[in-house]
Design an enzyme around this catalytic site. Structure first.
Site, PDB file in Angstrom:
ATOM      1  N   LYS A  49      -0.092   7.804   3.569  1.00  0.00           N
ATOM      2  CA  LYS A  49      -0.472   8.443   2.308  1.00  0.00           C
ATOM      3  C   LYS A  49      -0.765   9.922   2.568  1.00  0.00           C
ATOM      4  O   LYS A  49      -1.922  10.364   2.537  1.00  0.00           O
ATOM      5  CB  LYS A  49      -1.694   7.749   1.687  1.00  0.00           C
ATOM      6  CG  LYS A  49      -1.395   6.365   1.130  1.00  0.00           C
ATOM      7  CD  LYS A  49      -2.574   5.822   0.342  1.00  0.00           C
ATOM      8  CE  LYS A  49      -2.241   4.500  -0.320  1.00  0.00           C
ATOM      9  NZ  LYS A  49      -3.368   3.980  -1.135  1.00  0.00           N
ATOM     10  N   SER A 107      -9.549  -0.435  -4.725  1.00  0.00           N
ATOM     11  CA  SER A 107      -9.609   0.844  -4.013  1.00  0.00           C
ATOM     12  C   SER A 107     -10.403   1.854  -4.832  1.00  0.00           C
ATOM     13  O   SER A 107     -10.158   2.003  -6.042  1.00  0.00           O
ATOM     14  CB  SER A 107      -8.200   1.385  -3.775  1.00  0.00           C
ATOM     15  OG  SER A 107      -7.485   0.552  -2.894  1.00  0.00           O
ATOM     16  N   ARG A 114       1.297  -5.626   1.609  1.00  0.00           N
ATOM     17  CA  ARG A 114       1.579  -4.426   0.809  1.00  0.00           C
ATOM     18  C   ARG A 114       3.003  -3.973   1.109  1.00  0.00           C
ATOM     19  O   ARG A 114       3.295  -3.466   2.188  1.00  0.00           O
ATOM     20  CB  ARG A 114       0.592  -3.294   1.122  1.00  0.00           C
ATOM     21  CG  ARG A 114       0.804  -2.081   0.205  1.00  0.00           C
ATOM     22  CD  ARG A 114      -0.258  -1.030   0.376  1.00  0.00           C
ATOM     23  NE  ARG A 114      -0.110  -0.299   1.631  1.00  0.00           N
ATOM     24  CZ  ARG A 114      -0.926   0.686   2.015  1.00  0.00           C
ATOM     25  NH1 ARG A 114      -1.972   1.004   1.255  1.00  0.00           N
ATOM     26  NH2 ARG A 114      -0.735   1.313   3.161  1.00  0.00           N
TER      27      ARG A 114
END
Length: 435
Positions: free
Chosen positions: A140, A111, A42
């Site tokens: 996040k 997700s 990622r």
């Protein structure tokens, strides 16, 4: 491609923010050595071309450890790089569209944060779900939180594996016990750690204890209903690993080559044919791969024909399993003539319904091919078929493929024992503990 629940135990999500002077490949290898069971690349903001280049560096490493490798969001990068699949979020390409582009054989992770999203993702072809954020996280900071109750409801609503993500670390991982998840996905708890390998080993042990269904490294109860057993030979049934410690180096020196430092660790996870190919390519040997393998076999032949002993308690354990109706076979990286000779001389050949070698299967234990072949030979189900191994890389491969694994102590892999205890469904210091 079906996603094994065991591959969710420690799901590593990369982040370049903590690279420092190291490469991402080095950090990912530390994770894998410590016991990571899944890797997701990622890198937010990276171009497709950049992701493909990075994926092509990481994919062989994940193959070596038998761990699935997916790319976040970018289906095109996953296809071009040959990755095992892609993971998409609710704001990315829709799961159904991602599945259509990937085809049926690639992994698709999705997700989700709600039960409805989870059901829709499974219906669209998801192989596993990532649920979060479950704790506050710096990666996040604005994410909505998923409560334990919702996490549990999601797990109850679907039949595919579920991994929790968001702010998970050593201090709070155990709080997720009882929610029904199969493991945890972590970013900073791994990649921001001063010692990534040690952090991975600790997190893997905690995850196995919380979600694995059996205490990590336990040596008490046998692993559920056992109808089949696949045994490694060297270091597991036979006390024979010492002969392989220096044979590659000795072979090269006999041909006027100077082995590189750490060669034995490089060759350890390879089959004999893979090692022969590596040495031929790396050291410019004129012999063919077949000739190199034959030369190495000739160097160790007398040991297998005359000396290689059974490890303590092996015969009694085999007798107990046969009496219980367990079908057994051997899966070894040693070539057939030497393996069969040693097993016959030690008087245990009769216990096995077959012998499989990496050379004959055409793959080393960096892939599960030999274990899958053993399953077909035995005619048993994976969940009831134990794999017995002494080497960490082989254990990681078998576990990632969904087999219950029994780790066996060997003095020549003493440095791997903590990791083996954390990873295996059961751990034996000696086969005398089996009965």
């Amino acid at each position: 491609m079906r996603c094994a629940r065991e591959s969710m135990r420690l799901y590593a999500v990369t982040d370049n923010a903590w690279l420092g002077e190291r490469t991402l490949r080095e950090q990912v290898e530390d994770c894998l050595r410590g016991g990571a069971t899944f890797v997701q690349l990622r890198e937010k903001g990276a171009t497709t071309d950049a992701l493909v280049r990075q994926a092509r560096e990481l994919l062989p490493l994940c193959r070596q450890y038998g761990v699935p490798f997916v790319i976040d969001d970018d289906v095109e990068a996953a296809i071009r790089s040959g990755a095992d699949g892609v993971h998409v979020g609710q704001s990315d390409l829709a799961a159904a569209q991602a599945r259509a582009r990937l085809g049926a054989d690639k992994l698709l992770g999705v997700s989700v944060q709600t039960v409805e999203q989870a059901r829709q993702a499974q219906a669209a072809g998801a192989d596993y779900l990532g649920v979060g954020t479950v704790f506050p996280t710096s990666t996040k900071p604005d994410a909505d939180f998923v409560s334990r109750a919702t996490l549990r409801a999601i797990c109850e609503a679907v039949t595919i594996p579920v991994v929790a993500i968001g702010g998970i670390g050593e201090a709070n991982l155990a709080q997720l016990r009882g929610t029904g998840i199969d493991g945890v996905a972590v970013v900073s708890a791994l990649f921001a750690a001063a010692d990534i390998e040690a952090a991975a080993r600790t997190l893997r042990g905690l995850s196995e204890a919380a979600f694995g269904g059996a205490a990590a490294g336990g040596t008490g109860e046998k692993c559920g209903t056992v109808r089949g057993a696949i045994f490694d030979m060297d270091g597991t049934l036979l006390d024979s690993m010492g002969i392989w410690e220096t044979v590659g180096e000795d072979y090269l020196r006999a041909r006027g080559r100077t082995p590189a430092p750490g060669l034995r660790e490089t060759l350890r996870p390879m089959s004999l044919r893979q090692a022969a190919a590596y040495c031929r390519r790396t050291y410019g040997l004129p012999e063919s791969e077949e000739e190199i393998a034959a030369g190495v076999n000739a160097m160790v032949a007398d040991f297998y024909r005359e000396t290689a002993p059974l490890k303590e308690g092996v015969r009694a354990a085999l007798e107990a399993m046969r009496a219980a109706g367990v079908r057994m076979c051997v899966a070894t990286a040693t070539d057939r003539p030497l393996a069969e000779c040693a097993l016959r001389r030690c008087g245990v050949w009769e216990f096995f319904c077959g012998l499989l070698t990496c050379s004959e299967v055409g793959a080393g234990k960096d892939t599960p091919a030999i274990y899958e072949a053993g399953l077909q030979l035995l005619g048993t189900r994976k969940a009831e078929t134990l794999v017995f191994e002494d080497a960490l890389h082989a254990v990681q491969t078998a576990k990632a493929a969904g087999f219950p694994v029994v780790g066996v102590y060997d003095a020549h892999a003493a440095g791997q024992q903590d990791a083996l205890r954390a990873l295996c469904d059961r751990y034996l210091r000696s086969f005398a503990q089996w009965a």
